[in-house]
Each structure stands twice: as C-alpha cells, then as structure tokens.
Motif scaffolding. Structure first.
Motif, short mmCIF file in Angstrom:
data_model
loop_
_atom_site.label_atom_id
_atom_site.label_comp_id
_atom_site.label_asym_id
_atom_site.label_seq_id
_atom_site.Cartn_x
_atom_site.Cartn_y
_atom_site.Cartn_z
N MET A 44 0.84 -1.17 0.00
CA MET A 44 0.00 0.00 0.00
C MET A 44 0.89 1.24 0.00
O MET A 44 1.80 1.36 0.81
CB MET A 44 -0.87 -0.02 1.25
CG MET A 44 -1.66 1.26 1.43
SD MET A 44 -2.87 1.11 2.74
CE MET A 44 -2.03 1.95 4.05
N THR A 45 0.64 2.15 -0.88
CA THR A 45 1.36 3.41 -0.92
C THR A 45 0.35 4.53 -0.77
O THR A 45 -0.66 4.56 -1.45
CB THR A 45 2.12 3.59 -2.26
OG1 THR A 45 3.02 2.49 -2.40
CG2 THR A 45 2.88 4.89 -2.29
N THR A 46 0.63 5.42 0.15
CA THR A 46 -0.22 6.56 0.37
C THR A 46 0.42 7.76 -0.31
O THR A 46 1.62 7.94 -0.25
CB THR A 46 -0.37 6.84 1.89
OG1 THR A 46 -0.84 5.65 2.50
CG2 THR A 46 -1.32 7.98 2.16
N THR A 47 -0.41 8.59 -0.95
CA THR A 47 0.12 9.78 -1.58
C THR A 47 0.78 10.65 -0.53
O THR A 47 0.21 10.92 0.52
CB THR A 47 -1.01 10.56 -2.29
OG1 THR A 47 -1.63 9.70 -3.22
CG2 THR A 47 -0.47 11.78 -2.99
N ALA A 48 1.99 11.04 -0.79
CA ALA A 48 2.75 11.83 0.17
C ALA A 48 3.23 13.12 -0.48
O ALA A 48 3.29 13.23 -1.70
CB ALA A 48 3.93 11.02 0.70
N HIS A 49 3.60 14.03 0.35
CA HIS A 49 4.19 15.28 -0.10
C HIS A 49 5.42 14.93 -0.94
O HIS A 49 6.22 14.08 -0.53
CB HIS A 49 4.57 16.09 1.14
CG HIS A 49 4.97 17.49 0.85
ND1 HIS A 49 6.20 17.81 0.33
CD2 HIS A 49 4.30 18.66 1.01
CE1 HIS A 49 6.27 19.12 0.18
NE2 HIS A 49 5.14 19.65 0.59
N PRO A 50 5.59 15.55 -2.10
CA PRO A 50 6.75 15.20 -2.95
C PRO A 50 8.10 15.32 -2.23
O PRO A 50 9.01 14.52 -2.47
CB PRO A 50 6.67 16.20 -4.11
CG PRO A 50 5.26 16.67 -4.13
CD PRO A 50 4.75 16.56 -2.72
N ASP A 51 8.24 16.29 -1.32
CA ASP A 51 9.49 16.44 -0.60
C ASP A 51 9.76 15.28 0.34
O ASP A 51 10.91 14.91 0.59
CB ASP A 51 9.52 17.76 0.18
CG ASP A 51 9.55 18.98 -0.74
OD1 ASP A 51 9.92 18.81 -1.92
OD2 ASP A 51 9.20 20.07 -0.28
N VAL A 52 8.69 14.67 0.87
CA VAL A 52 8.84 13.48 1.72
C VAL A 52 9.37 12.33 0.88
O VAL A 52 10.31 11.64 1.27
CB VAL A 52 7.51 13.11 2.41
CG1 VAL A 52 7.57 11.72 3.03
CG2 VAL A 52 7.15 14.16 3.46
N LEU A 53 8.78 12.14 -0.28
CA LEU A 53 9.24 11.07 -1.17
C LEU A 53 10.67 11.32 -1.64
O LEU A 53 11.47 10.39 -1.75
CB LEU A 53 8.29 10.92 -2.36
CG LEU A 53 6.86 10.49 -2.00
CD1 LEU A 53 5.99 10.45 -3.24
CD2 LEU A 53 6.85 9.17 -1.27
N ASP A 54 11.01 12.59 -1.87
CA ASP A 54 12.39 12.93 -2.25
C ASP A 54 13.37 12.55 -1.14
O ASP A 54 14.45 12.03 -1.42
CB ASP A 54 12.52 14.43 -2.56
CG ASP A 54 11.86 14.83 -3.86
OD1 ASP A 54 11.52 13.94 -4.68
OD2 ASP A 54 11.68 16.05 -4.07
N LEU A 55 13.00 12.81 0.11
CA LEU A 55 13.87 12.46 1.23
C LEU A 55 14.04 10.94 1.33
O LEU A 55 15.15 10.45 1.51
CB LEU A 55 13.33 13.01 2.55
CG LEU A 55 14.10 12.62 3.81
CD1 LEU A 55 15.56 13.05 3.73
CD2 LEU A 55 13.44 13.18 5.04
N LEU A 56 12.96 10.21 1.17
CA LEU A 56 13.03 8.74 1.23
C LEU A 56 13.91 8.20 0.11
O LEU A 56 14.72 7.30 0.31
CB LEU A 56 11.64 8.13 1.20
CG LEU A 56 10.75 8.50 2.39
CD1 LEU A 56 9.31 8.04 2.14
CD2 LEU A 56 11.28 7.95 3.69
N THR A 57 13.77 8.79 -1.07
CA THR A 57 14.61 8.40 -2.20
C THR A 57 16.07 8.75 -1.95
O THR A 57 16.98 7.97 -2.27
CB THR A 57 14.11 9.07 -3.50
OG1 THR A 57 12.76 8.65 -3.74
CG2 THR A 57 14.97 8.72 -4.69
N ALA A 58 16.32 9.90 -1.33
CA ALA A 58 17.69 10.30 -1.02
C ALA A 58 18.33 9.34 -0.01
O ALA A 58 19.51 9.00 -0.14
CB ALA A 58 17.71 11.73 -0.47
N LEU A 59 17.55 8.87 0.97
CA LEU A 59 18.08 7.88 1.92
C LEU A 59 18.51 6.62 1.19
O LEU A 59 19.59 6.08 1.44
CB LEU A 59 17.01 7.54 2.97
CG LEU A 59 16.70 8.59 4.02
CD1 LEU A 59 15.39 8.28 4.73
CD2 LEU A 59 17.85 8.73 5.01
N GLU A 60 17.66 6.16 0.26
CA GLU A 60 17.98 4.96 -0.52
C GLU A 60 19.23 5.19 -1.38
O GLU A 60 20.08 4.29 -1.49
CB GLU A 60 16.79 4.58 -1.40
CG GLU A 60 15.57 4.14 -0.60
CD GLU A 60 14.30 4.04 -1.43
OE1 GLU A 60 14.39 3.94 -2.68
OE2 GLU A 60 13.21 4.07 -0.84
#
Length: 149
Positions: free
Chosen positions: A1-17
């Motif tokens: 399940m993926t919930t729509t998130a603020h783009p900056d939140v997704l950017d941070l998660l991608t940066a961690l990866e």
C-alpha cells in the motif's frame, strides 16, 4: 500500500535509498535531524548524526558495501502538516544479489520513520527497524496454531 505523500517526503526517502546505495554514511546521516534517534534491526540505538554516520561507516565499507535498500510496501501518514510517519516493509539487497528486484525473506524488515519539516526541509527525526518474522510463519507459530485446534 502506498499513500500519496508530499513530494518532498518522497524525495527524502529516495535520497536515503541513494545514500545507502552509494555507501555514503555521512550523506545518509545528514538526512537525519541533529538529535535524531535511530534504532537498528538488532536493537542498537544511535543518537544524532555523528553516531548514525559512525554506525553506518563500517557497514558500508564491509558487509553492506554495494547493497541497496528496496521498499516492498509503504504507507505515509501525516498527523499534522509538518510531521510524516512512514511505515514500510523493506529490505537490503546484497551486492551479490544484483539481479534481485525484491529482498529475500530473511532480509525483510518493517520500519517506522518519523519525518519533521522545518521550513521547507524535511529530516528524519526517528527511525525504528524490526526484522519481519510473522509469528504464524515460524515453526513454533505453526505448531502452536495446530495444537490450539
């Protein structure tokens, strides 16, 4: 399940990866708040960026070198506009598992990440990682379930 998130939140998660994949402990730690709390899968607690960097440096130079994080499912909840709680099932794909798209069952974890926004910047303020071992799928769980019938 993926919930729509603020783009900056997704950017941070991608940066961690990305920092993990690059093996960059300092950049990985920099995405955390100065006083962040980080609980690894084995229960190790790291507090603050320096401990997070110091804790990851030997991993990235050793057993985790060339590994990558792979998210299987993710849910994002916003208790308020400046806080995001991310619960995800994810795992590490080791360097010798290059052709894998998803982590093996023994590498799966469920983790909770709390993000806070300060102005326009999101940072990780808390992280808790727990190995994913559903009771019902363990030998003991299966035996206990059969005995209860």
């Amino acid at each position: 399940m993926t919930t729509t998130a603020h783009p900056d939140v997704l950017d941070l998660l991608t940066a961690l990866e990305s920092c993990w994949r690059d093996g960059d402990a300092d950049a990985y730690a920099a995405l955390h708040a100065a006083d962040a709390t980080y609980v690894a899968f084995d229960g190790t607690v790291m507090t603050g960026r320096q401990e997070i960097a110091d804790g990851h440096q030997p991993l990235f130079a050793g057993i985790m070198k060339g590994s990558r994080l792979a998210v299987v499912e993710r849910a994002v909840h916003f208790p308020d506009p400046d806080t995001a709680v991310v619960v995800q099932r994810a795992g590490i794909i080791m360097r010798w598992q290059r052709n894998r798209a998803t982590p093996s069952a023994k590498r799966l974890s469920t983790n909770t990440t709390v993000l806070r926004r300060d102005g326009s910047t999101w940072t990780v303020t808390a992280f808790q990682n727990t190995r994913y071992h559903p009771w019902a799928k363990t030998l003991m769980g299966r035996l206990m379930t059969r005995l209860a019938k």
